[in-house]
Design a protein around this motif. Sequence first.
Motif, PDB file in Angstrom:
ATOM      1  N   ASP A  60       1.555 -10.866  -5.933  1.00  0.00           N
ATOM      2  CA  ASP A  60       1.563 -12.208  -5.820  1.00  0.00           C
ATOM      3  C   ASP A  60       0.380 -12.595  -6.307  1.00  0.00           C
ATOM      4  N   SER A  61       0.392 -13.779  -6.941  1.00  0.00           N
ATOM      5  CA  SER A  61      -0.689 -14.506  -7.600  1.00  0.00           C
ATOM      6  C   SER A  61      -1.596 -15.529  -6.719  1.00  0.00           C
ATOM      7  N   ARG A  62      -2.717 -15.540  -6.779  1.00  0.00           N
ATOM      8  CA  ARG A  62      -3.710 -16.092  -5.981  1.00  0.00           C
ATOM      9  C   ARG A  62      -4.783 -16.309  -6.639  1.00  0.00           C
ATOM     10  N   CYS A  63      -5.675 -17.295  -6.406  1.00  0.00           N
ATOM     11  CA  CYS A  63      -6.570 -18.090  -7.049  1.00  0.00           C
ATOM     12  C   CYS A  63      -8.007 -17.977  -6.660  1.00  0.00           C
ATOM     13  N   ASN A 113      -3.712 -29.261 -19.412  1.00  0.00           N
ATOM     14  CA  ASN A 113      -4.421 -29.358 -20.790  1.00  0.00           C
ATOM     15  C   ASN A 113      -5.442 -28.170 -20.975  1.00  0.00           C
ATOM     16  N   MET A 114      -6.271 -27.649 -19.714  1.00  0.00           N
ATOM     17  CA  MET A 114      -6.967 -26.774 -19.920  1.00  0.00           C
ATOM     18  C   MET A 114      -6.273 -25.295 -20.541  1.00  0.00           C
ATOM     19  N   LEU A 115      -5.090 -25.168 -19.760  1.00  0.00           N
ATOM     20  CA  LEU A 115      -4.303 -24.050 -20.228  1.00  0.00           C
ATOM     21  C   LEU A 115      -3.216 -24.292 -21.527  1.00  0.00           C
ATOM     22  N   ASN A 116      -3.580 -25.377 -22.196  1.00  0.00           N
ATOM     23  CA  ASN A 116      -2.560 -25.770 -23.090  1.00  0.00           C
ATOM     24  C   ASN A 116      -1.148 -25.684 -22.716  1.00  0.00           C
ATOM     25  N   LYS A 117      -0.656 -26.160 -21.896  1.00  0.00           N
ATOM     26  CA  LYS A 117       0.487 -26.331 -21.269  1.00  0.00           C
ATOM     27  C   LYS A 117       0.955 -27.602 -21.289  1.00  0.00           C
ATOM     28  N   ASN A 118       2.314 -27.908 -20.920  1.00  0.00           N
ATOM     29  CA  ASN A 118       2.773 -29.271 -20.839  1.00  0.00           C
ATOM     30  C   ASN A 118       2.969 -29.576 -19.410  1.00  0.00           C
ATOM     31  N   TYR A 119       2.290 -30.899 -18.793  1.00  0.00           N
ATOM     32  CA  TYR A 119       2.383 -30.950 -17.356  1.00  0.00           C
ATOM     33  C   TYR A 119       3.814 -31.279 -17.184  1.00  0.00           C
ATOM     34  N   HIS A 120       4.771 -31.801 -18.025  1.00  0.00           N
ATOM     35  CA  HIS A 120       6.076 -32.222 -17.529  1.00  0.00           C
ATOM     36  C   HIS A 120       7.253 -30.951 -17.594  1.00  0.00           C
ATOM     37  N   GLY A 121       6.878 -30.124 -18.453  1.00  0.00           N
ATOM     38  CA  GLY A 121       7.976 -29.168 -18.655  1.00  0.00           C
ATOM     39  C   GLY A 121       7.228 -27.535 -18.321  1.00  0.00           C
ATOM     40  N   ASP A 122       6.166 -27.580 -17.912  1.00  0.00           N
ATOM     41  CA  ASP A 122       5.549 -25.944 -18.054  1.00  0.00           C
ATOM     42  C   ASP A 122       5.387 -25.564 -16.562  1.00  0.00           C
ATOM     43  N   THR A 123       5.236 -24.234 -16.313  1.00  0.00           N
ATOM     44  CA  THR A 123       4.871 -23.895 -15.000  1.00  0.00           C
ATOM     45  C   THR A 123       3.397 -22.966 -15.218  1.00  0.00           C
ATOM     46  N   PHE A 124       2.895 -22.546 -14.167  1.00  0.00           N
ATOM     47  CA  PHE A 124       1.733 -21.671 -14.362  1.00  0.00           C
ATOM     48  C   PHE A 124       1.698 -20.560 -12.878  1.00  0.00           C
ATOM     49  N   ASP A 125       0.795 -19.877 -13.135  1.00  0.00           N
ATOM     50  CA  ASP A 125       0.695 -18.887 -11.697  1.00  0.00           C
ATOM     51  C   ASP A 125      -0.722 -19.120 -11.341  1.00  0.00           C
ATOM     52  N   LEU A 126      -1.133 -19.110 -10.122  1.00  0.00           N
ATOM     53  CA  LEU A 126      -2.277 -19.463  -9.439  1.00  0.00           C
ATOM     54  C   LEU A 126      -3.513 -18.938 -10.363  1.00  0.00           C
ATOM     55  N   GLU A 127      -3.350 -17.707 -10.467  1.00  0.00           N
ATOM     56  CA  GLU A 127      -4.537 -16.700 -11.075  1.00  0.00           C
ATOM     57  C   GLU A 127      -5.016 -17.519 -12.381  1.00  0.00           C
ATOM     58  N   GLU A 128      -3.805 -18.136 -13.208  1.00  0.00           N
ATOM     59  CA  GLU A 128      -4.424 -18.693 -14.541  1.00  0.00           C
ATOM     60  C   GLU A 128      -5.366 -19.929 -14.299  1.00  0.00           C
ATOM     61  N   LEU A 129      -5.463 -20.499 -13.089  1.00  0.00           N
ATOM     62  CA  LEU A 129      -6.439 -21.552 -13.072  1.00  0.00           C
ATOM     63  C   LEU A 129      -7.802 -20.984 -13.066  1.00  0.00           C
ATOM     64  N   ASP A 130      -7.970 -19.694 -12.809  1.00  0.00           N
ATOM     65  CA  ASP A 130      -9.357 -18.952 -12.923  1.00  0.00           C
ATOM     66  C   ASP A 130      -9.893 -18.690 -14.316  1.00  0.00           C
ATOM     67  N   LEU A 131      -9.305 -19.306 -15.267  1.00  0.00           N
ATOM     68  CA  LEU A 131      -9.922 -19.446 -16.578  1.00  0.00           C
ATOM     69  C   LEU A 131     -11.539 -19.576 -16.475  1.00  0.00           C
ATOM     70  N   HIS A 132     -12.314 -18.688 -16.869  1.00  0.00           N
ATOM     71  CA  HIS A 132     -13.831 -18.776 -16.446  1.00  0.00           C
ATOM     72  C   HIS A 132     -14.359 -20.052 -17.089  1.00  0.00           C
ATOM     73  N   ASN A 133     -15.132 -20.921 -16.808  1.00  0.00           N
ATOM     74  CA  ASN A 133     -15.579 -22.056 -16.805  1.00  0.00           C
ATOM     75  C   ASN A 133     -14.645 -23.170 -17.483  1.00  0.00           C
ATOM     76  N   GLY A 134     -13.453 -22.946 -16.840  1.00  0.00           N
ATOM     77  CA  GLY A 134     -12.284 -24.084 -16.929  1.00  0.00           C
ATOM     78  C   GLY A 134     -12.772 -24.979 -15.916  1.00  0.00           C
ATOM     79  N   ILE A 135     -11.766 -24.549 -14.715  1.00  0.00           N
ATOM     80  CA  ILE A 135     -11.919 -25.178 -13.276  1.00  0.00           C
ATOM     81  C   ILE A 135     -13.099 -24.255 -12.654  1.00  0.00           C
TER      82      ILE A 135
END
Length: 290
Positions: A60-63, A113-135
Amino acid sequence: MGVVNTVTNAVYDVGVMTWDVFLTLGNLVSFSRPVGKVTPEGHPGYGGYWPEYRPPHEGDSRCSCPALNAMANHGILARSGRGIKFTDLTTQIRTTYNFGASFCSFVPHYAANMLNKNYHGDTFDLEELDLHNGIEHDASLTRLDTAIERNQSAKHVPFIEELLSFATGKDTEGKALLTKRDMSRIMGKRRAEAKATNKDYSTSLFHKIFGSSNSSTMLTIFGGRVDDLRVVLLEERLPEGWESRVRKPFGLTFLAFNFTVLPVELGIKESDWTEDAKQVSAGKGTTNSI
């Protein structure tokens, strides 16, 4: 294409902040929701009844955000923490925590935007939010810095226990509360110690404000209540019967939120913890022990 995106994002930002002002004004002239009725009927958590809590399974993915992890652990977001729609995140943050609709729109848009994805059409995994010095940022109150612990879903219990121990406030029943001053003090301590012990430490004004915003969520949405925060931060679970402490009908707006965020940030004094940081750096403290 870059210019178009820049202009589009600028127009969106202005629109969201204008919307936020109107939501704030709406809260000023509206009655608060009754206690026990903050979570909307028909949504998870209505009446304090949260879906079954299940800790994450292997794979499972967590952040680094306990609040988002708790939503996945309760099945409000996908329990796997994977394949989450940005649009669903907007909806579920609104109904679970009663952040304002402007906030709930802006943050997932920013993450996309941080992940270079489309808000309306794309998905993400929670761990992707941990891009260092992103959020995600250094000097977290619940995690070791990324340079020390790459897995930012791993909570650092000593940090959490220390955070809760800084509470000096009391509610009407005498239960412990974290205050703005408490939060400024512990954040000053963490920044000073992280700077002294992490050779790759970095932080910008944006990340400082974002860190103060994360911390201020504990004071607003969770009311600073240590008993509730202990469950949320250590177990990443929403306590039985819990509901957002923000009862305004249009939720917590950016404008209202800043009345907590800015005092917390402006009250931080890293210099108060210089000697403590030296001791930790010299190996006499335990702040960054794993």
